[in-house]
Every structure is written in C-alpha cells, then in structure tokens.
Design a protein around this motif. Structure first.
Motif, PDB file in Angstrom:
ATOM      1  N   GLN A  36      11.911  -3.075  -7.410  1.00 22.96           N
ATOM      2  CA  GLN A  36      12.439  -1.967  -8.211  1.00 22.96           C
ATOM      3  C   GLN A  36      11.779  -1.924  -9.591  1.00 22.96           C
ATOM      4  N   ASN A  37      11.559  -3.110 -10.164  1.00 21.10           N
ATOM      5  CA  ASN A  37      10.992  -3.189 -11.514  1.00 21.10           C
ATOM      6  C   ASN A  37       9.506  -2.827 -11.559  1.00 21.10           C
ATOM      7  N   HIS A  38       8.763  -3.204 -10.524  1.00 24.94           N
ATOM      8  CA  HIS A  38       7.300  -3.151 -10.637  1.00 24.94           C
ATOM      9  C   HIS A  38       6.598  -2.420  -9.486  1.00 24.94           C
ATOM     10  N   GLU A  39       7.344  -1.689  -8.657  1.00 21.22           N
ATOM     11  CA  GLU A  39       6.737  -1.017  -7.509  1.00 21.22           C
ATOM     12  C   GLU A  39       5.710   0.021  -7.948  1.00 21.22           C
ATOM     13  N   GLN A  40       5.987   0.725  -9.026  1.00 22.93           N
ATOM     14  CA  GLN A  40       5.063   1.767  -9.479  1.00 22.93           C
ATOM     15  C   GLN A  40       3.703   1.159  -9.825  1.00 22.93           C
ATOM     16  N   TRP A  41       3.713   0.013 -10.520  1.00 26.90           N
ATOM     17  CA  TRP A  41       2.445  -0.638 -10.865  1.00 26.90           C
ATOM     18  C   TRP A  41       1.736  -1.143  -9.610  1.00 26.90           C
ATOM     19  N   LEU A  42       2.511  -1.741  -8.698  1.00 32.33           N
ATOM     20  CA  LEU A  42       1.910  -2.278  -7.477  1.00 32.33           C
ATOM     21  C   LEU A  42       1.235  -1.195  -6.639  1.00 32.33           C
ATOM     22  N   THR A  43       1.817   0.012  -6.610  1.00 27.05           N
ATOM     23  CA  THR A  43       1.270   1.081  -5.760  1.00 27.05           C
ATOM     24  C   THR A  43       0.205   1.898  -6.475  1.00 27.05           C
ATOM     25  N   MET A  44       0.363   2.116  -7.782  1.00 29.75           N
ATOM     26  CA  MET A  44      -0.587   2.960  -8.508  1.00 29.75           C
ATOM     27  C   MET A  44      -1.873   2.225  -8.869  1.00 29.75           C
ATOM     28  N   GLU A  45      -1.740   0.982  -9.291  1.00 32.90           N
ATOM     29  CA  GLU A  45      -2.907   0.261  -9.793  1.00 32.90           C
ATOM     30  C   GLU A  45      -3.684  -0.450  -8.687  1.00 32.90           C
ATOM     31  N   LYS A  46      -3.039  -0.685  -7.534  1.00 35.30           N
ATOM     32  CA  LYS A  46      -3.672  -1.421  -6.439  1.00 35.30           C
ATOM     33  C   LYS A  46      -4.300  -2.738  -6.938  1.00 35.30           C
ATOM     34  N   PRO A  47      -3.493  -3.573  -7.569  1.00 36.37           N
ATOM     35  CA  PRO A  47      -4.039  -4.790  -8.158  1.00 36.37           C
ATOM     36  C   PRO A  47      -4.347  -5.857  -7.111  1.00 36.37           C
ATOM     37  N   THR A  48      -5.099  -6.855  -7.547  1.00 38.46           N
ATOM     38  CA  THR A  48      -5.361  -8.021  -6.713  1.00 38.46           C
ATOM     39  C   THR A  48      -4.167  -8.955  -6.820  1.00 38.46           C
ATOM     40  N   VAL A  49      -3.346  -8.973  -5.785  1.00 39.71           N
ATOM     41  CA  VAL A  49      -2.110  -9.757  -5.784  1.00 39.71           C
ATOM     42  C   VAL A  49      -2.078 -10.610  -4.524  1.00 39.71           C
ATOM     43  N   ASP A  50      -1.545 -11.811  -4.657  1.00 36.71           N
ATOM     44  CA  ASP A  50      -1.414 -12.706  -3.515  1.00 36.71           C
ATOM     45  C   ASP A  50      -0.725 -11.965  -2.359  1.00 36.71           C
ATOM     46  N   PRO A  51      -1.339 -11.917  -1.170  1.00 34.75           N
ATOM     47  CA  PRO A  51      -0.748 -11.202  -0.020  1.00 34.75           C
ATOM     48  C   PRO A  51       0.649 -11.710   0.347  1.00 34.75           C
ATOM     49  N   ILE A  52       0.923 -12.959   0.092  1.00 32.46           N
ATOM     50  CA  ILE A  52       2.254 -13.510   0.409  1.00 32.46           C
ATOM     51  C   ILE A  52       3.316 -12.840  -0.443  1.00 32.46           C
ATOM     52  N   ILE A  53       2.994 -12.604  -1.729  1.00 37.06           N
ATOM     53  CA  ILE A  53       3.940 -11.913  -2.609  1.00 37.06           C
ATOM     54  C   ILE A  53       4.177 -10.493  -2.114  1.00 37.06           C
ATOM     55  N   LEU A  54       3.105  -9.802  -1.754  1.00 37.86           N
ATOM     56  CA  LEU A  54       3.246  -8.422  -1.255  1.00 37.86           C
ATOM     57  C   LEU A  54       4.068  -8.383   0.027  1.00 37.86           C
ATOM     58  N   LYS A  55       3.859  -9.374   0.894  1.00 38.49           N
ATOM     59  CA  LYS A  55       4.615  -9.424   2.148  1.00 38.49           C
ATOM     60  C   LYS A  55       6.106  -9.566   1.864  1.00 38.49           C
ATOM     61  N   ARG A  56       6.457 -10.415   0.905  1.00 35.06           N
ATOM     62  CA  ARG A  56       7.883 -10.608   0.579  1.00 35.06           C
ATOM     63  C   ARG A  56       8.483  -9.368  -0.054  1.00 35.06           C
ATOM     64  N   VAL A  57       7.683  -8.657  -0.831  1.00 37.15           N
ATOM     65  CA  VAL A  57       8.167  -7.404  -1.409  1.00 37.15           C
ATOM     66  C   VAL A  57       8.470  -6.402  -0.298  1.00 37.15           C
ATOM     67  N   HIS A  58       7.569  -6.266   0.649  1.00 41.75           N
ATOM     68  CA  HIS A  58       7.729  -5.281   1.731  1.00 41.75           C
ATOM     69  C   HIS A  58       8.876  -5.643   2.676  1.00 41.75           C
ATOM     70  N   GLN A  59       9.203  -6.942   2.759  1.00 44.95           N
ATOM     71  CA  GLN A  59      10.295  -7.354   3.648  1.00 44.95           C
ATOM     72  C   GLN A  59      11.645  -6.801   3.214  1.00 44.95           C
ATOM     73  N   THR A  60      11.764  -6.381   1.956  1.00 41.67           N
ATOM     74  CA  THR A  60      13.048  -5.855   1.472  1.00 41.67           C
ATOM     75  C   THR A  60      13.227  -4.378   1.823  1.00 41.67           C
ATOM     76  N   THR A  61      12.177  -3.747   2.332  1.00 44.22           N
ATOM     77  CA  THR A  61      12.202  -2.287   2.563  1.00 44.22           C
ATOM     78  C   THR A  61      13.242  -1.879   3.597  1.00 44.22           C
ATOM     79  N   ASN A  62      13.419  -2.712   4.618  1.00 39.88           N
ATOM     80  CA  ASN A  62      14.292  -2.332   5.729  1.00 39.88           C
ATOM     81  C   ASN A  62      15.773  -2.613   5.487  1.00 39.88           C
ATOM     82  N   ALA A  63      16.108  -3.167   4.348  1.00 34.50           N
ATOM     83  CA  ALA A  63      17.517  -3.503   4.082  1.00 34.50           C
ATOM     84  C   ALA A  63      18.324  -2.229   3.821  1.00 34.50           C
ATOM     85  N   SER A  64      19.530  -2.212   4.361  1.00 40.14           N
ATOM     86  CA  SER A  64      20.406  -1.062   4.136  1.00 40.14           C
ATOM     87  C   SER A  64      21.127  -1.207   2.806  1.00 40.14           C
TER      88      SER A  64
END
Length: 591
Positions: free
Chosen positions: A318-346
């Motif tokens: 919630q805090n940093h999604e805009q930066w992650l999607t707009m800037e397309k930074p070099t970020v550890d894939p494990i961190i990105l995977k954990r971020v995406h795992q929260t998408t399916n939560a109700s």
C-alpha cells in the motif's frame, strides 16, 4: 648459470610478493575497516553543554549511527536500494528523533546499511554489500537493521537506531551479540522515517550495555524520573523455548537461576504461550476453523508469524506500490514475490488479521499486567552462514517470525539481551513487558543483567559434556514446572513433572524430596518415605528430606523412626520450629 639462477629467484620472490598483495587486497574486501556497516559518514554535533549548576546533557560523550531509513537534512534516504535513492529527492529536514538524540548530547556519525527496502531478515544486501558480523564473521548479521547492529557490535559507536517491523532490531541484536530494544508500538514518533508497515513499525535501538540502552530509552520515550519497580512475575514461555534450536540450559536456565537469586523462585511461573493465546484470541480460533485446509492450519505461534508477515507485506505494498510499478526498479525477486502474494487476500481476511492483532494485545496485557515479564528466546536458531540459500526460503522466514511476532502483533515492548556464545555464535534471551511498559522493562534489564551475565558464564564454563548438561538443564525445567503445579495444588501434575526430572537426571536430591512432598499431599506415604530416603542418600544434609520422611513415617505409625528423623533435622537446623514441635509431640507418646 649463476646469473640465470639469480634471475629466477627474483622472479619467484616477485610472484610471492604479488600473491601476498593480492591476498591482502582480497582480505581487505572481505572485512572492511568499518565491517561494512556504514553507507555514509558525517557528523551531527550536539549543542554546547549548559552552564553549571544545570545538569549536563543526558547523552553527553556518546556517539551513534542511524539506519538508512531515517531522514537527514540534505541527504537522500536510500532505503537499502540504489534505484530508490536515484528516484527520490534529498530530505528537507532531519528526523525529529535524530535531532532529539543530538540535542540530548550525542554525536551522530553516519548512516548504516539496511536490508533492501527494509525487507531482509538476514541483513544481506546485494547492492551495498552485507555488513560483516564482528562476532561471527562467516555468519549473517541479521536484518534489516544489520549495519546499525554491526556498528555497535564492532564498538564503532555507543548506540544506533533502526526500525523494527518484524524483528529487524531484535534479530540482528541477537546475531551480533548486543542489546536491542523494540519499544511499545506508538511509544516513539515515526516522523522522518520511510514507512514499511505502519501498524507494525517501531523505532528500535542497539546499545553496547544496559545503562546506555536505558539512557537512550529515557530520551526517546521522554520518560520523567520515577522510582524503579522490580517484577512480581517472571513467566517462562516453555513452548517458545521448545521451538528453539539453542540449548535451554544456556538461555532459559540462565534466566531461571538469575530470577531465583535476585527475586526468589516464588516469582517464577511457566506458561504454554501458544495454548494461552489460542484460548484468549477468538478471532484466531475462528480463522483456523475457517481455513482448516489452508496454509494457516498449523501451530499458533507459526500462524501468528504468517499473519504478521502478511500484514507487513500488505501494508508495504500500500505504501510503495506506485513506486514499484512506475519506476520498475531493480528489486530482489523474493521481495516482489511476497508483495504479490498479498493480492489474493479478501477484505474479510485482512480485517480478521487486524482483529487478531487487537485481541492479542489485550491477551498479552492480561497475562503480564503492570509488573510481569515474559521470557522467550530472541531467535529460534543461530545465525546461518552468509550467502546461504536457506535465508531466502519461506520456512526460514517463518522459523524466525514465530518468535518475533509475539511483540510485533501485540505491540508490547521487548528487549534482547546477549548471553554469550554457543557453537561460536552469539546467543541471547528476550524479556517482554506489556504495551507501554517500556520504563519497567528498561529498568528490569538493567537490574538483571549482571546476574544474567554471571549465570551465563557459569553455564558456559560447565565442565560436563554437552549431553549431560542438556539433560540436567531439561531436568531443571521439569522441576520448575513441578514446583509451579505444586503451588497450584495440582499434586498429580507435580508428581509427573518431578518424575520426568528424575528420569532425565536421577542424582539430584531435590527432585526426590520435592516428589515426596507431593506424595504426602495425596496420602501416598510409602512413596513419600521411599523418595525421602533416596534424597537423604544423595544429600545427607537435606533438611526437607528428613522432615518429609519423618512426616511419612509418623503417618505410617513408625513413631520411633519418625522421632529420629525430626531430631536429626534439628541437628542440621537447630532453629527449625516444625522439627522441634513435631519432636516434642512424639516424645510425649513415649513418656
């Protein structure tokens, strides 16, 4: 020929010197002068000392460092990622917390390395290099506030600041052998700090000794003078120690013996924390029931670790999604995977997670009250080797999170205290106090540390082999559980615990004597006599064993033998009223 031989010799010498230089350069790269702790060095100097008779600043002459998550005027806050630093402007003001410490007399000397985006439980950072653990160089320093912990451990500064979300101060404090303090959630301002997960974030600090830990705490928490209070309950979380791969004798027993020496064993209590929390958190039970076949159907502590991890990553997104999607930074894939795992939560799941947090704070406050201390291991295992694939696995994350989730989810304050070494790696124990019990916890750490250190040294210097030490320590834990059951008048339960202690280590007179006392309570006088006799064989000066055998013999009608035991107890302890009165009563039977 002689000239050729001389030339060859010089070539060999040259190659040898070159090899030494190359090796030296490699070594320099492995362990830098500052152990790789610092990202940027500067000085923020305190104001002049006030003129007498005013007291000097409370942090006078101390130096400190801050993690690269705190703002400093004119500097970019890098958040452990070069793309973040590249895409963000320099801060326009310094974090008020940093300014408070400087105004309190301390000198800030620089910024330290953090785990990438404050999301590395191991403290490793592929962009800036991983700080070297000064006490275990081959092992990870722990994270995310790795550089701050290393700076204190290497004695480069007196204290340092980090942010603890899911254990990011407590874990590196344990791995690097220093004090670490996570204050109560909401006790310290978050202004001038990059948020990770606002409902979990706290500003924590590392220190080299308990006095500095406390002095810094008094400044950051703005605590006025108050009389120091001692704990009235010290609760050993047995199931938490059973989760740990570090021997209980080097951690739990150290606290037990220290508590007995300082406050008396009547303060000690044992608790299965997972069972307690399950009984007190309805939303957790309901969630387990609803998700019976899901990943959350597991032990209570492990579930809490998963819930904490989910809250952290959901709020980070919630805090940093805009930066992650707009800037397309070099970020550890494990961190990105954990971020995406929260998408399916109700929305219902997220709401339930926060309900668990709320109910957990209430449950912990009820357990600890105003004067209770919970004792848990800081971490479940020793720091792994640097570069190990293990640290990126989900299982490793959860093993570390199941203990750190206790304070993170409840908002309680926690202090990690170094206790020496095991297998050449630092080990520690943690004390937890209720939400907003920060002053009480800081005072308790300071008052207990000398005795904890003394008992840790005794445990470390034990001449027995590892296996017997482990058995003896486990036996002591069983005895303490038996004592607790005895206090609660659960006689059969106490007998079971004492029996377990005897099975583990059968040469301790106290175990037999205590079981004899429990047998007396249920009227098993033959068993009480037998246990008392065994205790006396092991320890001829065990007054309690003579008294208990005398009582058993009196109840069985062996009056002469009972009188002899009471008389012998009086020889050992002439002022013992019970022995004197019982002996006088029996003497009248023979007159």
């Amino acid at each position: 020929m002689a000239g050729a031989g001389s030339a060859n010799l010089w070539v060999l010498l040259g190659l040898g010197l070159a090899g030494i230089l190359i090796a030296t350069r490699k070594l320099t790269k492995v362990v830098k002068e500052d152990f790789g702790a610092f990202l940027l060095k500067f000085q923020l100097l305190p104001p002049p000392q006030p003129a007498p008779p005013k007291a000097p600043h409370p942090l006078t002459a101390l130096t400190f460092a801050i993690s690269d998550i705190f703002d400093v005027d004119g500097n970019v806050t890098g958040f452990g990622n070069p793309d973040w630093a590249r895409t963000h402007a320099a801060a326009s003001r310094t974090s008020p917390l940093v300014s408070t410490l400087v105004e309190g007399g301390a000198t800030c000397v620089g910024k330290t390395v953090i785990g990438e985006l404050s999301n590395s439980i191991s403290g490793e950072n592929k962009h800036y290099g991983t700080p070297t653990n000064p006490l275990a160089p081959a092992h990870v320093p722990g994270g995310s506030s790795s550089g701050a912990a290393v700076a204190v451990s290497a004695k480069l500064v007196d204290f340092s600041l980090g942010v603890d979300t899911t254990g990011d101060v407590r874990i590196p404090a344990s791995h690097c052998g220093v004090f670490g303090f996570r204050p109560s959630h909401g006790a310290v301002s978050h202004m001038g700090i990059i948020p990770v997960s606002k409902s979990l974030d706290t500003v924590g600090w590392f220190a080299s000794d308990p006095n500095v830990l406390r002095r810094v705490g008094h400044v950051l928490l703005r605590l006025p003078f108050s009389t120091q209070r001692n704990p009235r309950h010290v609760i050993i979380a047995d199931d938490c120690f059973q989760c740990s791969r570090i021997p209980e004798g080097k951690v739990a027993q150290v606290v037990i013996k220290s508590t007995e020496k300082l406050y008396g064993r009547q303060l000690l209590k044992h608790e299965n924390l997972g069972a307690y929390l399950t009984s007190k958190i309805p939303s957790l039970k309901a969630f387990h029931s609803k998700n019976e076949n899901s990943q959350f159907k597991t032990s209570t502590l492990r579930s809490l670790g998963k819930i904490m991890q989910f809250i952290q990553m959901n709020e980070f997104k919630q805090n940093h999604e805009q930066w992650l999607t707009m800037e397309k930074p070099t970020v550890d894939p494990i961190i990105l995977k954990r971020v995406h795992q929260t998408t399916n939560a109700s929305d219902e799941d997220i709401e339930n997670f926060h309900l668990v947090k709320s109910e957990m704070r209430s449950a912990m406050n009820n357990l600890l009250q105003d004067d209770g201390i919970l004792v848990i291991p800081t971490v479940s295992e020793l720091p792994p080797k640097g570069g190990s694939k293990e640290t990126s696995t989900e299982d490793y994350q959860l093993r570390m999170y199941l203990l750190s989730s206790i304070a993170s989810l409840s908002g309680c304050c926690q202090a990690s205290i170094p206790l020496g070494f095991h297998d050449k790696c630092p080990i520690s124990v943690s004390l937890v106090a209720r939400h907003f019990g920060d002053r009480f916890l800081l005072d308790t750490v300071q008052s207990m540390y000398a005795t904890l250190q003394e008992q840790a040294d005794i445990a470390a210097n034990s001449k027995s082999s590892n296996a017997p030490v482990g058995q003896e320590n486990n036996a002591e834990l069983s005895k303490e559980k038996g004592n607790q059951a005895f206090k609660e008048k659960q006689w059969q339960k106490a007998i079971a615990f004492y029996t377990d202690a005897i099975r583990l280590y059968g040469n301790n007179a106290t175990y037999y004597s205590n079981r004899a006392a429990a047998y007396l309570e249920i009227g098993s006088f033959h068993q009480a006599e037998s246990d008392s006799t065994k205790a006396i064989e092991l320890d001829r000066k065990n007054v309690k064993a003579y008294l208990r055998r005398a009582t058993a013999r009196e109840m069985l009608g062996y009056y002469k033998e009972a009188l002899e035991d009471f008389r012998y107890a009086l020889v050992l302890e002439p002022t013992n009223k019970r022995a004197s009165q019982s002996a006088d009563k029996l003497k009248k039977l023979f007159q």
